[in-house]
Structure formats: structure tokens, C-alpha cells
Design a protein around this motif. Structure first.
Motif, short mmCIF file in Angstrom:
data_model
loop_
_atom_site.label_atom_id
_atom_site.label_comp_id
_atom_site.label_asym_id
_atom_site.label_seq_id
_atom_site.Cartn_x
_atom_site.Cartn_y
_atom_site.Cartn_z
N ILE A 46 0.82 -1.21 0.00
CA ILE A 46 0.00 0.00 0.00
C ILE A 46 0.85 1.27 0.00
O ILE A 46 0.55 2.24 -0.70
N ARG A 85 -2.07 -2.58 -3.51
CA ARG A 85 -2.46 -1.72 -4.63
C ARG A 85 -2.23 -2.53 -5.91
O ARG A 85 -1.13 -3.06 -6.13
N LEU A 115 -6.85 0.59 -5.22
CA LEU A 115 -6.39 0.35 -3.86
C LEU A 115 -7.34 -0.61 -3.17
O LEU A 115 -8.56 -0.40 -3.14
N CYS A 123 -2.07 -2.56 -10.00
CA CYS A 123 -1.94 -1.70 -11.18
C CYS A 123 -1.93 -2.56 -12.42
O CYS A 123 -1.11 -3.49 -12.54
N CYS A 128 -4.63 1.89 -11.59
CA CYS A 128 -4.36 1.33 -10.28
C CYS A 128 -5.60 1.42 -9.37
O CYS A 128 -6.34 2.41 -9.41
#
Length: 466
Positions: free
Chosen positions: A47, A89, A84, A91, A82
Motif C-alpha cells: 500500500i 495496490r 487500492l 496496477c 491502479c
């Protein structure tokens, strides 16, 4: 005045600290994982880790100040979207299949963002040490042992500049690297100029430990046999030479294993012991590569007519299919008899005997439509008894003194391929012997051969009596 100076100094220090702080935290992205196909690339980051926002691929080099050459961009914005999640995270770069044929760069760069400072930094070089997609769906290519251009197809074959292809037996050169700046160039198909080699190997695309430790296996092509020629010794079964023509034999005989399977092969040439299946491994002292990769000769072989199987193993790679062929009898000349009569016929040539002579079923002799009963043979001579009465004069319906009758000898299932015609003797010319191509000996040779035949017949008669 003094207060103003102090404020200016504080402002400069703050800006310097801000730049330094930003530099520290917009560092190299370090993903937890990377997944990809030919249609997407997906990274998972911690994160609080720096993450990619986009990649930029350039055809032409740029200078150290990152002043890019105009119109050099191939794919200007390979954008990551991306999201969260609670602990990570993700992407992704999606729908890239339509640009896979141009998915490469001279100097790829990226933009990254720090979630801590929310600072973004671009024009950073994408390097070997950052996890990137490795070659994907690479075809099962097999270069010939002599080397040369070999097509390799797949995805993500060239992300970085390097124009070399690395193997555990040396570096290979990409042939079409000069085409990389061509807008119509397809990076999913590249030609590698392989060095000569053999066996199973590994390859990797970039010369660094990250990629070398994730190498991919490949093998050179299997050996191929196109033809086999027997350079036989006319006087004996011994000291014969087998010439094998084909490809992918390597250029080092120590890499070659040749296995012969034949019920009638005599292993008296210091070859390895058989494996109870009549398979014999040829001693490498009797093997010679007479033409690199394409011709092998096996010397000092004892051969008898019959079916033979050969397998060649080059550096652990065998033939795709065992090669089978016949060692055929080769009749060259014969003695003749009167028409409508019986008698013993002597046929001379090579490969006329078998080590199983006691089994007469292994040898079948036909003169035209009639059988000639096998008596005895050596490699160069074969005796058979021709009895017109037992054959019901079948040849009378087919015999033409201008055409003759074909002589066919079958030993262990293999029949002579050369054409030798049999002609009866005129009653005024008995006995008489033929020569190849149906030419006859002179009278002097006939008299000499008659004496030899008489002696042979006496010996056979004595053997029968006693």
C-alpha cells in the motif's frame, strides 16, 4: 533587512529539504508480484510503496539530460490503471494484444508516484533489475546442429535494447536488429543466428542474474538419416563400411552414439555387448564424421544380408524414428545349364550368405518362375540345385532367349535390387557362365570356369555321401 535575509534562507532550506524528501520517497517501484499474458500486465504493490503510472517506449536513444528525440516515441503512454484494496495496490495495463508486435524499446522509461508524498517522477529508466514480463508463449524452436538463422516467436521477446540472445554454450546474435526502427517491424518474430551445437540447452534474453536464473530450455534438432550406402568387401563379410547421409549429426563424434539392431549382425568389432534384444552399440573408434553434421562412416563392420535398424543419438537427442533398411544380396554372375534340364548353379557376388545357413527357409532363390533349391553359400558364392521337373517347366511359358529370366535371391526377408538375367545354354555351348549385363566370358574363361565347377561339384558330392 536582517529579518528578510533570515526568511529567504529559511525558504531556500525548506525547498531544498522538500526536493530531497521527494527524491527519497519517489524511489524504484518494488512490486510484491507480477502477472501477465499477451493481453495484460498486472502488478501488486504494498500500500505504501511507490508504483508505476505509465511506461514510455522509445525507438531512439536519448541523452543523459533526457532530451528526447522528436518522433522517437513508439508507444507514448502505456498507462497503468491502479486500484487500492485493503492490503495492496493493484496496477494493470489491459488490452495490449493489439500492440504486442511493437512492444519493445531502445530505452524504456517509466513514471512512478509515491503514495506517501504524492510526488510523481518521470523519465526514469526501466532497468533489468525491475521485474518485467519475461518471454511468453515462445515457440518450441530447434536450431540445426550446424547453426544458422532460426525463427523464434512469442511475446515480450525484446523489452530492452540488448540485441543478443544468451545460451549456456555461448552468446548468439539477433539477425534482424537493424529492422527495429522500422515502423512495420514485428517484435513477436525474431531471427537468431545460432552457433553450431547439439543436445539440450538453456537460454535467456538479458545477460543479468535476474533473467539468467529464470532461463528456458530448448534443444537442437534431432538427427536425420536420408540414406545409407554399403561399401561392401566383395571377398568377405568382414571390413565393410556403412556410410550414413543425413543431417544434425554434430561435428564431434564423441557426442554420437550409434546403435544397430539386426539378427544377423555379428558383433566382433570390439563394440559394446548387446542388450539381449540384438542391439549393438558401435565402438566410437569405428566411427568417423567425414562431413560435419551430414555424413558419418562406420568402419570394419561384419555384415550379413537381412533387415537392419539403426538409431543415432547425438548428445542425448535420438532420431525421431528408427531408420530401417535392407542389406540386400548382390548377385553378379552365374553358371548356366541347358534348357529343360536340371543341375547345380553357382551364383557369385556379395552378401550371399547368412549366419543361419542351417535354416534353408532364410534363403530363397528364384530363376524366373522356378525355384532353385539352396545348397550352400559363402559371402561371395551361392550354390543351388535347379530341377526343371520339380518346377513343372514354369519357365517355358515365360522364357525369351532375347530377354532372359530375372534372378531373385531373398535372404532374411531382403531381396537383391540389382537386375541380373539368366539365360539357358545352347546345347552346343555347355557349360557356360554369364557376366554382369548378360555378357559371356570368352572360351578360355569358360574352360577355366568348367574345371572350377567340376571340382566344386565333386566336393559337394563327397560331402553328401559321407
Amino acid at each position: 533587512m536582517e529579518t528578510s535575509i533570515i526568511m529567504i534562507v529559511i525558504f531556500l532550506i525548506f525547498n531544498l529539504f522538500s526536493v530531497s524528501f521527494s527524491f527519497v520517497f519517489v524511489n524504484t517501484p518494488t512490486p510484491n508480484s507480477l502477472n501477465y499474458t499477451d493481453n495484460f500486465i498486472r502488478y501488486e504493490f504494498p500500500i505504501n510503496s511507490t508504483y508505476f503510472t505509465n511506461w514510455t517506449f522509445y525507438l531512439d536513444k536519448f541523452n543523459n539530460d533526457f532530451d528526447f528525440i522528436e518522433n522517437s516515441i513508439v508507444n507514448p503512454f502505456l498507462i497503468f490503471k491502479c486500484q487500492l484494496f485493503e492490503t495492496k495496490r493493484v496496477c494493470e495495463m489491459n488490452n495490449i494484444k493489439n500492440i504486442m508486435n511493437r512492444f519493445y524499446s531502445i530505452e524504456p522509461t517509466y513514471c512512478a508516484i509515491s503514495p506517501i508524498t504524492n510526488e510523481t517522477e518521470c523519465n526514469k529508466k526501466l532497468s533489468y533489475n525491475i521485474p518485467v514480463p519475461k518471454p511468453y508463449k515462445v515457440n518450441e524452436f530447434k536450431p540445426p546442429t550446424r547453426g544458422g538463422p532460426t525463427l523464434i516467436s512469442g511475446y515480450f521477446l525484446r523489452i530492452f535494447k540488448e540485441y543478443k540472445f544468451h545460451t549456456n554454450f555461448g552468446t548468439q546474435i539477433i539477425l534482424n536488429e537493424s529492422e527495429f526502427n522500422n515502423p512495420s517491424y514485428d517484435i513477436t518474430k525474431i531471427f537468431i543466428n545460432f552457433n553450431q551445437g547439439s543436445g539440450k540447452n538453456n537460454y535467456w534474453f538479458y545477460d543479468n542474474s535476474l533473467h539468467k536464473n529464470n532461463n528456458i530450455s530448448f534443444s537442437f534438432q534431432s538427427p536425420i538419416i536420408n540414406s545409407i550406402i554399403l561399401n561392401n568387401n566383395l571377398n568377405s563379410n568382414f571390413n565393410n563400411t556403412i556410410t550414413i547421409n543425413g543431417d544434425n549429426f554434430s561435428n564431434n563424434k564423441s557426442n554420437i552414439i550409434i546403435i544397430i539392431s539386426n539378427d544377423n549382425y555379428i558383433n566382433n568389432n570390439n563394440d559394446n555387448d548387446n542388450d539381449n534384444n540384438n542391439n549393438y552399440t558401435i565402438n566410437q573408434n569405428n566411427i568417423k564424421i567425414t562431413e560435419n553434421h551430414s555424413r558419418i562412416e562406420i568402419y570394419n563392420q561384419t555384415l550379413y544380408p537381412g533387415k537392419m535398424n539403426i538409431n543415432i543419438i547425438v548428445d542425448s537427442i535420438p532420431l525421431n524414428k528408427i531408420y530401417s533398411f535392407c542389406i540386400n544380396p548382390i548377385p553378379i554372375k552365374y553358371t548356366s545349364i541347358l534348357k529343360n534340364s536340371s543341375g547345380i548353379i553357382l551364383i557369385e557376388g556379395s552378401f550371399l550368405s547368412t549366419i543361419k545357413n542351417n535354416n534353408n527357409e532364410n534363403i530363397i532363390i528364384k530363376i524366373g518362375e522356378n525355384d532353385c533349391q539352396f545348397i550352400n553359400s559363402t559371402n561371395g558364392q551361392l550354390f543351388c540345385k535347379f530341377n526343371e521337373n520339380n518346377n513343372n517347366n514354369k519357365n517355358n511359358n515365360f522364357y525369351d532367349e532375347n530377354i532372359g529370366l530375372p534372378i531373385k535371391i531373398t535372404i532374411n526377408g531382403c531381396t537383391n535390387e540389382n537386375i541380373l538375367k539368366f539365360y539357358y545354354l545352347p546345347s552346343s555351348d555347355y557349360p557356360k557362365q554369364s557376366k554382369p549385363l548378360n555378357q559371356h566370358y570368352s572360351n578360355g574363361n569358360n574352360n577355366r570356369f568348367s574345371k572350377s565347377l567340376l571340382i566344386t561339384l565333386i566336393i559337394i558330392t563327397v560331402q553328401i555321401i559321407f
